[in-house]
Design a protein around this motif. Structure first.
Motif, PDB file in Angstrom:
ATOM      1  N   TYR A 236      27.189  36.545  45.831  1.00 48.05           N
ATOM      2  CA  TYR A 236      28.235  37.518  45.532  1.00 48.05           C
ATOM      3  C   TYR A 236      29.598  36.834  45.457  1.00 48.05           C
ATOM      4  N   GLU A 237      29.893  35.977  46.442  1.00 51.18           N
ATOM      5  CA  GLU A 237      31.186  35.296  46.438  1.00 51.18           C
ATOM      6  C   GLU A 237      31.324  34.391  45.211  1.00 51.18           C
ATOM      7  N   GLU A 238      30.257  33.683  44.876  1.00 47.67           N
ATOM      8  CA  GLU A 238      30.299  32.828  43.689  1.00 47.67           C
ATOM      9  C   GLU A 238      30.511  33.676  42.436  1.00 47.67           C
ATOM     10  N   GLY A 239      29.861  34.841  42.411  1.00 43.32           N
ATOM     11  CA  GLY A 239      29.982  35.726  41.255  1.00 43.32           C
ATOM     12  C   GLY A 239      31.377  36.278  41.078  1.00 43.32           C
ATOM     13  N   TYR A 240      31.962  36.814  42.149  1.00 46.26           N
ATOM     14  CA  TYR A 240      33.301  37.401  41.970  1.00 46.26           C
ATOM     15  C   TYR A 240      34.352  36.331  41.751  1.00 46.26           C
ATOM     16  N   THR A 241      34.116  35.114  42.281  1.00 46.62           N
ATOM     17  CA  THR A 241      35.048  34.012  42.004  1.00 46.62           C
ATOM     18  C   THR A 241      35.048  33.697  40.511  1.00 46.62           C
ATOM     19  N   LEU A 242      33.880  33.682  39.904  1.00 47.37           N
ATOM     20  CA  LEU A 242      33.776  33.440  38.458  1.00 47.37           C
ATOM     21  C   LEU A 242      34.478  34.547  37.665  1.00 47.37           C
ATOM     22  N   VAL A 243      34.328  35.790  38.121  1.00 50.85           N
ATOM     23  CA  VAL A 243      34.998  36.909  37.440  1.00 50.85           C
ATOM     24  C   VAL A 243      36.508  36.737  37.502  1.00 50.85           C
ATOM     25  N   PHE A 244      37.033  36.396  38.675  1.00 50.12           N
ATOM     26  CA  PHE A 244      38.475  36.204  38.822  1.00 50.12           C
ATOM     27  C   PHE A 244      38.972  35.011  38.012  1.00 50.12           C
ATOM     28  N   PHE A 270      31.874  47.238  42.030  1.00 50.05           N
ATOM     29  CA  PHE A 270      33.248  47.142  41.531  1.00 50.05           C
ATOM     30  C   PHE A 270      33.435  45.863  40.715  1.00 50.05           C
ATOM     31  N   MET A 271      32.929  44.746  41.225  1.00 51.11           N
ATOM     32  CA  MET A 271      33.094  43.475  40.518  1.00 51.11           C
ATOM     33  C   MET A 271      32.314  43.456  39.219  1.00 51.11           C
ATOM     34  N   ILE A 272      31.145  44.082  39.216  1.00 53.20           N
ATOM     35  CA  ILE A 272      30.376  44.188  37.959  1.00 53.20           C
ATOM     36  C   ILE A 272      31.165  45.012  36.953  1.00 53.20           C
ATOM     37  N   GLY A 273      31.710  46.146  37.416  1.00 47.23           N
ATOM     38  CA  GLY A 273      32.516  46.986  36.540  1.00 47.23           C
ATOM     39  C   GLY A 273      33.723  46.243  36.005  1.00 47.23           C
ATOM     40  N   LEU A 274      34.371  45.458  36.867  1.00 44.55           N
ATOM     41  CA  LEU A 274      35.552  44.701  36.452  1.00 44.55           C
ATOM     42  C   LEU A 274      35.201  43.667  35.380  1.00 44.55           C
ATOM     43  N   ALA A 275      34.048  43.026  35.552  1.00 43.36           N
ATOM     44  CA  ALA A 275      33.614  42.047  34.555  1.00 43.36           C
ATOM     45  C   ALA A 275      33.395  42.724  33.208  1.00 43.36           C
ATOM     46  N   ALA A 285      31.454  49.582  32.107  1.00 41.34           N
ATOM     47  CA  ALA A 285      32.386  49.529  33.232  1.00 41.34           C
ATOM     48  C   ALA A 285      32.523  50.901  33.873  1.00 41.34           C
ATOM     49  N   LYS A 286      32.700  51.924  33.046  1.00 41.61           N
ATOM     50  CA  LYS A 286      32.858  53.290  33.573  1.00 41.61           C
ATOM     51  C   LYS A 286      31.620  53.726  34.342  1.00 41.61           C
ATOM     52  N   GLU A 287      30.470  53.325  33.868  1.00 39.92           N
ATOM     53  CA  GLU A 287      29.225  53.687  34.545  1.00 39.92           C
ATOM     54  C   GLU A 287      29.232  53.186  35.988  1.00 39.92           C
ATOM     55  N   TYR A 288      29.686  51.943  36.187  1.00 36.15           N
ATOM     56  CA  TYR A 288      29.706  51.368  37.541  1.00 36.15           C
ATOM     57  C   TYR A 288      30.796  51.993  38.398  1.00 36.15           C
ATOM     58  N   TYR A 289      31.943  52.275  37.800  1.00 32.61           N
ATOM     59  CA  TYR A 289      33.012  52.904  38.578  1.00 32.61           C
ATOM     60  C   TYR A 289      32.622  54.317  39.002  1.00 32.61           C
ATOM     61  N   PRO A 297      34.454  58.787  47.035  1.00 26.13           N
ATOM     62  CA  PRO A 297      35.342  59.516  46.102  1.00 26.13           C
ATOM     63  C   PRO A 297      36.816  59.139  46.225  1.00 26.13           C
ATOM     64  N   GLN A 298      37.217  58.545  47.349  1.00 29.05           N
ATOM     65  CA  GLN A 298      38.629  58.232  47.554  1.00 29.05           C
ATOM     66  C   GLN A 298      38.904  56.726  47.503  1.00 29.05           C
ATOM     67  N   GLN A 299      38.046  55.984  46.827  1.00 27.37           N
ATOM     68  CA  GLN A 299      38.262  54.541  46.690  1.00 27.37           C
ATOM     69  C   GLN A 299      39.348  54.322  45.636  1.00 27.37           C
ATOM     70  N   VAL A 300      40.550  54.004  46.089  1.00 32.03           N
ATOM     71  CA  VAL A 300      41.734  54.003  45.230  1.00 32.03           C
ATOM     72  C   VAL A 300      41.625  53.015  44.078  1.00 32.03           C
ATOM     73  N   ASP A 301      41.229  51.786  44.359  1.00 36.14           N
ATOM     74  CA  ASP A 301      41.150  50.777  43.297  1.00 36.14           C
ATOM     75  C   ASP A 301      40.187  51.202  42.196  1.00 36.14           C
ATOM     76  N   THR A 302      39.109  51.846  42.595  1.00 36.10           N
ATOM     77  CA  THR A 302      38.121  52.305  41.608  1.00 36.10           C
ATOM     78  C   THR A 302      38.692  53.432  40.758  1.00 36.10           C
ATOM     79  N   LEU A 303      39.421  54.344  41.385  1.00 36.00           N
ATOM     80  CA  LEU A 303      40.078  55.422  40.633  1.00 36.00           C
ATOM     81  C   LEU A 303      41.017  54.842  39.576  1.00 36.00           C
ATOM     82  N   VAL A 304      41.777  53.828  39.958  1.00 39.46           N
ATOM     83  CA  VAL A 304      42.738  53.219  39.028  1.00 39.46           C
ATOM     84  C   VAL A 304      42.013  52.505  37.894  1.00 39.46           C
ATOM     85  N   GLU A 305      40.993  51.716  38.224  1.00 42.32           N
ATOM     86  CA  GLU A 305      40.272  50.966  37.190  1.00 42.32           C
ATOM     87  C   GLU A 305      39.572  51.905  36.219  1.00 42.32           C
ATOM     88  N   LEU A 306      38.988  52.976  36.741  1.00 44.79           N
ATOM     89  CA  LEU A 306      38.334  53.940  35.860  1.00 44.79           C
ATOM     90  C   LEU A 306      39.361  54.628  34.968  1.00 44.79           C
TER      91      LEU A 306
END
Length: 380
Positions: A236-244, A270-275, A285-289, A297-306
């Motif tokens: 997971y860490e290797e994956g999100y590092t690659l995304v960033f 979230f990281m899959i959606g961001l990718a 992306a929307k499917e994952y968010y 329901p109150q995950q702020v970063d996800t609300l913004v990304e969606l």
């Protein structure tokens, strides 16, 4: 040498008394001369009290009891105003009576550690590495004592002190591995520090190095078990590092296989959606968010990304709805600016002005907010 934990030891100065020794006093030590105005010499209260009870207070002020108290104050406060003078005294004492200060500090630290007086153990070993900053065994022992104190602070629910002790221990363990790359036990303990900071790649590298250098059978089995359990976290860490890093497809190759087993792990989704979002695949992306919001329901970063995905698909009303929900949960200039620009896009200048001005009130120096104000000015 700098220490982040001095403040947790300063109260121990209350266990010391200071006696001014004048130049003409009977305080002779070959190779050492008192300062012209005399010197404030420390003595432990327990030594002073014992001398008074036994009517031998003056005899209690011998060179060894003074040296012990000097070491104690150096361990408590490396910046104490008389420390340089105390160091001169200790050096002269070593020459006069064959006093081995380093061995003495190590012995006293072990003694107090064994009887559970961990703070005193820390003071003596801290004095040791203050006077001998490249002493590898001293640095290692210091880290171990810090870890033990962190455990005690955890039991007392003092998270700040616990964290400071752990950070201090980790820093000194890193120093040990730099000074002696073959110190296997330092790698063993350092791996836990990285693991507890969610730095799984670092923990993996460090533990693998510990195994390579050689550990006792018990530690070897423990580390191998840890490496097995943390495989998915490393992926997971290797994956999100690659995304960033902008390597979205490579990141997905690491992240997607984890979804089947960890489908309820919102960070992974979230990281899959961001990718996918950064690859322009908004529907995926929307499917994952949406999956995340069903769980949280109150995950702020996800609300913004969606919301940003919806806006890029020209679904502005849905974007506004999501951003309003996010703004109610967290009044953040970035969220408010996004909301203001969404209103601007649908021609609602009053609401656009309200949210962008509010963002500006919160952070008038933010470049994005200033740019939004400039854009808004074209319409009102």
């Amino acid at each position: 040498m700098k220490f982040r934990i001095d403040k947790y030891l300063l109260s121990k100065t209350e266990e010391l008394a200071f006696i001014t020794v004048k130049e003409d006093a009977e305080f002779k030590l070959e190779g050492y001369t008192l300062p012209k105005d005399g010197l404030n010499v420390p003595i432990k209260n327990e030594v002073l009290v014992k001398g008074i009870k036994e009517n031998t207070a003056q005899e209690g002020l011998n060179s060894m009891s003074i040296a012990d108290a000097m070491i104690y104050i150096i361990g408590i406060d490396p910046q104490f105003r008389y420390n340089d003078e105390y160091k001169k005294f200790l050096k002269a004492l070593e020459k006069n009576v064959k006093f081995d200060a380093k061995s003495y500090m190590g012995y006293m630290s072990r003694k107090y550690f064994e009887i559970g007086e961990v703070t005193d153990a820390l003071i003596y070993v801290k004095a040791l590495i203050t006077l001998y900053p490249d002493d590898i065994q001293g640095l290692y022992n210091y880290a171990i004592v810090c870890q033990e104190l962190a455990t005690q602070y955890q039991k007392d629910y003092d998270a700040k002190a616990m964290n400071d002790m752990l950070l201090e221990a980790g820093e000194k363990l890193e120093q040990v591995t730099n000074l002696d790359p073959n110190f296997a036990l330092a790698y063993y303990h350092l791996g836990y520090h990285y693991y507890n900071q969610n730095q799984y790649i670092k923990a993996k590298v460090i533990w693998e190095e510990a195994l390579k250098l050689g550990l006792d059978e018990e530690f070897t089995a423990e580390v191998q078990d840890n490496l097995g359990k943390m495989y998915s976290k490393v992926e997971y860490e290797e994956g999100y590092t690659l995304v960033f890093q902008g390597k979205f497809e490579e990141g997905l190759e690491k992240l997607l296989p984890l979804e089947e087993k960890y489908g309820d792990w919102w960070n992974l989704l979230f990281m899959i959606g961001l990718a996918y979002k950064n690859m322009g695949e908004m529907d995926k992306a929307k499917e994952y968010y949406e999956k995340i919001l069903r769980m949280k329901p109150q995950q702020v970063d996800t609300l913004v990304e969606l919301a940003l995905c919806e806006a890029s698909s020209l679904n502005m009303n849905r974007a506004i709805e999501l951003l309003e929900a996010a703004a109610k949960l967290k009044e953040d200039p970035e969220i408010l600016c996004n909301l203001g620009m969404a209103y601007l896009n649908v021609g609602n200048f009053d609401d656009a002005n309200y949210y962008i001005e509010r963002a500006y009130e919160l952070n008038p120096e933010d470049e994005v907010t200033v740019a939004c104000k400039r854009e808004l000015a074209k319409y009102i």
